[in-house]
Write a protein that holds these residues in place. Structure first.
Motif, PDB file in Angstrom:
ATOM      1  N   ALA A  90       0.837  -1.212   0.000  1.00 36.97           N
ATOM      2  CA  ALA A  90       0.000   0.000   0.000  1.00 36.97           C
ATOM      3  C   ALA A  90       0.867   1.255   0.000  1.00 36.97           C
ATOM      4  CB  ALA A  90      -0.928  -0.009   1.213  1.00 36.97           C
ATOM      5  N   ASP A  91       1.962   1.224   0.737  1.00 39.15           N
ATOM      6  CA  ASP A  91       2.861   2.382   0.774  1.00 39.15           C
ATOM      7  C   ASP A  91       3.511   2.614  -0.583  1.00 39.15           C
ATOM      8  OD1 ASP A  91       2.263   2.758   3.438  1.00 39.15           O
ATOM      9  OD2 ASP A  91       4.027   1.682   4.166  1.00 39.15           O
ATOM     10  N   LEU A  92       3.923   1.528  -1.240  1.00 36.83           N
ATOM     11  CA  LEU A  92       4.532   1.664  -2.560  1.00 36.83           C
ATOM     12  C   LEU A  92       3.527   2.210  -3.570  1.00 36.83           C
ATOM     13  CD1 LEU A  92       6.986   1.193  -4.413  1.00 36.83           C
ATOM     14  CD2 LEU A  92       6.076  -1.099  -4.855  1.00 36.83           C
ATOM     15  N   LEU A  93       2.317   1.687  -3.558  1.00 35.80           N
ATOM     16  CA  LEU A  93       1.301   2.142  -4.507  1.00 35.80           C
ATOM     17  C   LEU A  93       0.945   3.608  -4.282  1.00 35.80           C
ATOM     18  CD1 LEU A  93      -1.051  -0.989  -4.505  1.00 35.80           C
ATOM     19  CD2 LEU A  93       0.646  -0.337  -6.228  1.00 35.80           C
ATOM     20  N   GLU A  97       0.898   7.280  -7.089  1.00 39.15           N
ATOM     21  CA  GLU A  97      -0.412   7.824  -7.445  1.00 39.15           C
ATOM     22  C   GLU A  97      -0.326   8.996  -8.414  1.00 39.15           C
ATOM     23  OE1 GLU A  97      -2.414   8.751  -3.834  1.00 39.15           O
ATOM     24  OE2 GLU A  97      -3.116   6.685  -3.513  1.00 39.15           O
ATOM     25  N   SER A  98       0.753   9.745  -8.376  1.00 35.91           N
ATOM     26  CA  SER A  98       0.820  10.972  -9.177  1.00 35.91           C
ATOM     27  C   SER A  98       1.756  10.855 -10.375  1.00 35.91           C
ATOM     28  CB  SER A  98       1.279  12.141  -8.287  1.00 35.91           C
ATOM     29  OG  SER A  98       2.566  11.879  -7.761  1.00 35.91           O
ATOM     30  N   ASN A  99       2.116   9.640 -10.764  1.00 37.11           N
ATOM     31  CA  ASN A  99       3.021   9.495 -11.902  1.00 37.11           C
ATOM     32  C   ASN A  99       2.709   8.221 -12.681  1.00 37.11           C
ATOM     33  OD1 ASN A  99       4.607   7.232 -10.731  1.00 37.11           O
ATOM     34  ND2 ASN A  99       5.224   8.773  -9.237  1.00 37.11           N
ATOM     35  N   ASP A 168      -4.902  -7.838  -7.095  1.00 35.90           N
ATOM     36  CA  ASP A 168      -6.176  -7.138  -6.917  1.00 35.90           C
ATOM     37  C   ASP A 168      -5.934  -5.728  -6.388  1.00 35.90           C
ATOM     38  OD1 ASP A 168      -7.731  -9.248  -7.787  1.00 35.90           O
ATOM     39  OD2 ASP A 168      -8.125 -10.027  -5.766  1.00 35.90           O
ATOM     40  N   GLU A 169      -5.072  -5.607  -5.404  1.00 39.77           N
ATOM     41  CA  GLU A 169      -4.773  -4.298  -4.819  1.00 39.77           C
ATOM     42  C   GLU A 169      -4.100  -3.379  -5.841  1.00 39.77           C
ATOM     43  OE1 GLU A 169      -2.469  -2.553  -0.834  1.00 39.77           O
ATOM     44  OE2 GLU A 169      -2.762  -4.713  -1.099  1.00 39.77           O
ATOM     45  N   ILE A 170      -3.229  -3.956  -6.657  1.00 42.33           N
ATOM     46  CA  ILE A 170      -2.550  -3.181  -7.702  1.00 42.33           C
ATOM     47  C   ILE A 170      -3.569  -2.669  -8.733  1.00 42.33           C
ATOM     48  CG2 ILE A 170      -0.948  -3.403  -9.652  1.00 42.33           C
ATOM     49  CD1 ILE A 170       0.671  -5.349  -7.798  1.00 42.33           C
ATOM     50  N   GLY A 174      -5.280   1.470  -9.816  1.00 40.84           N
ATOM     51  CA  GLY A 174      -5.321   2.092 -11.135  1.00 40.84           C
ATOM     52  C   GLY A 174      -4.304   1.588 -12.132  1.00 40.84           C
ATOM     53  N   PHE A 175      -3.631   0.490 -11.822  1.00 35.73           N
ATOM     54  CA  PHE A 175      -2.667  -0.086 -12.769  1.00 35.73           C
ATOM     55  C   PHE A 175      -3.369  -1.049 -13.725  1.00 35.73           C
ATOM     56  CE2 PHE A 175       0.158   1.367  -9.486  1.00 35.73           C
ATOM     57  CZ  PHE A 175       1.337   1.660 -10.133  1.00 35.73           C
TER      58      PHE A 175
END
Length: 248
Positions: A90-93, A97-99, A168-170, A174-175
């Motif tokens: 979650a921290d990596l994702l 978020e902005s790139n 699923d989380e990825i 938005g990936f």
């Protein structure tokens, strides 16, 4: 610095790194704890000194060879380290978020040379990081660090318990999850579009597991010659990352 100390096999079980690129990057990483250094006088001169708080011993080349597997190219220096702290997916994702930085997901790729090479490619093309399953990926170690050529110290590496849930989380972040396989209907270039992309790659020979494929948005192929069955996993990752870096 101690002189004349003959290194011995450790009982700590801590990883050992070797080679000047891997060691220099570890020394430069404030998040890396280095427990011990063994070094030849020639290599020590090239480094120009080490932090006083790290126990450091001069050693002969033949002594260093006893600290590394087989004919591993230690280049006159071996260090013992603590593994880096875990990173949460979650921290990596959230960082991405902005790139448009891509993500690499490896499904049961266990060869440390391949994972190290993928880390190096991820660094070269400014990927967000790599994701692997914890139980089916190599630990931090000398061969992996050497193959990564320093990238292990700054490319985020997330280890997850369940890769399907991680995918699923990825996807929820938005990936567009593209699994690379020779059975893909479209080429990778046609599949990438303009979205943020997570490239999913399976182990050599076996490829992605069926459940992993089911958690991809699309399966795509690299347009390689029919005379070659498949590419090395690290080569495939590098090509995919290049395609993403140069897309219009």
């Amino acid at each position: 610095m101690r002189r004349g100390h003959r290194p011995s096999q450790p009982v700590s079980g801590k990883p050992r790194f070797w080679g000047r690129h891997a060691v220099a990057s570890a020394l430069a990483n404030p998040e890396r704890t280095i427990r011990r250094i063994w070094v030849t006088r020639e290599a020590a001169a090239a480094f120009g000194g080490f932090p006083d708080h790290i126990p450091t011993s001069f050693a002969e080349v033949t002594d260093l060879a006893r600290l590394v597997p087989g004919d591993a190219p230690h280049q006159g220096i071996v260090i013992e380290v603590d593994p880096l702290d875990d990173i949460w997916l979650a921290d990596l994702l959230e960082r991405g978020e902005s790139n448009q930085r891509p993500l690499i997901v490896l499904d049961q790729v266990t060869d440390p040379h391949n994972v190290g090479a993928v880390l190096r490619s991820a660094a070269a093309f400014d990927a967000l990081g790599i994701v692997t399953q914890d139980r089916h990926a190599p630990p931090e170690g000398g061969a992996l660090a050497k193959a990564a050529s320093g990238a292990l110290e700054f490319v985020p590496w997330v280890r997850v318990v369940n890769l399907a849930r991680a995918l699923d989380e990825i996807g929820e972040a938005g990936f567009w999850r593209i699994g690379l396989t020779g059975a893909g209907k479209r080429t990778f270039n046609d599949a990438i579009g303009t979205a943020r992309v997570a490239v999913v790659l399976g182990a050599e020979g076996e490829g992605m597991r069926q459940n992993t494929e089911a958690h991809c948005d699309e399966l795509a192929r690299l347009p390689i010659s029919p005379r070659v069955e498949s590419l090395n996993i690290s080569n495939a990752a590098a090509i995919a990352l290049y395609a993403l870096a140069t897309r219009g």
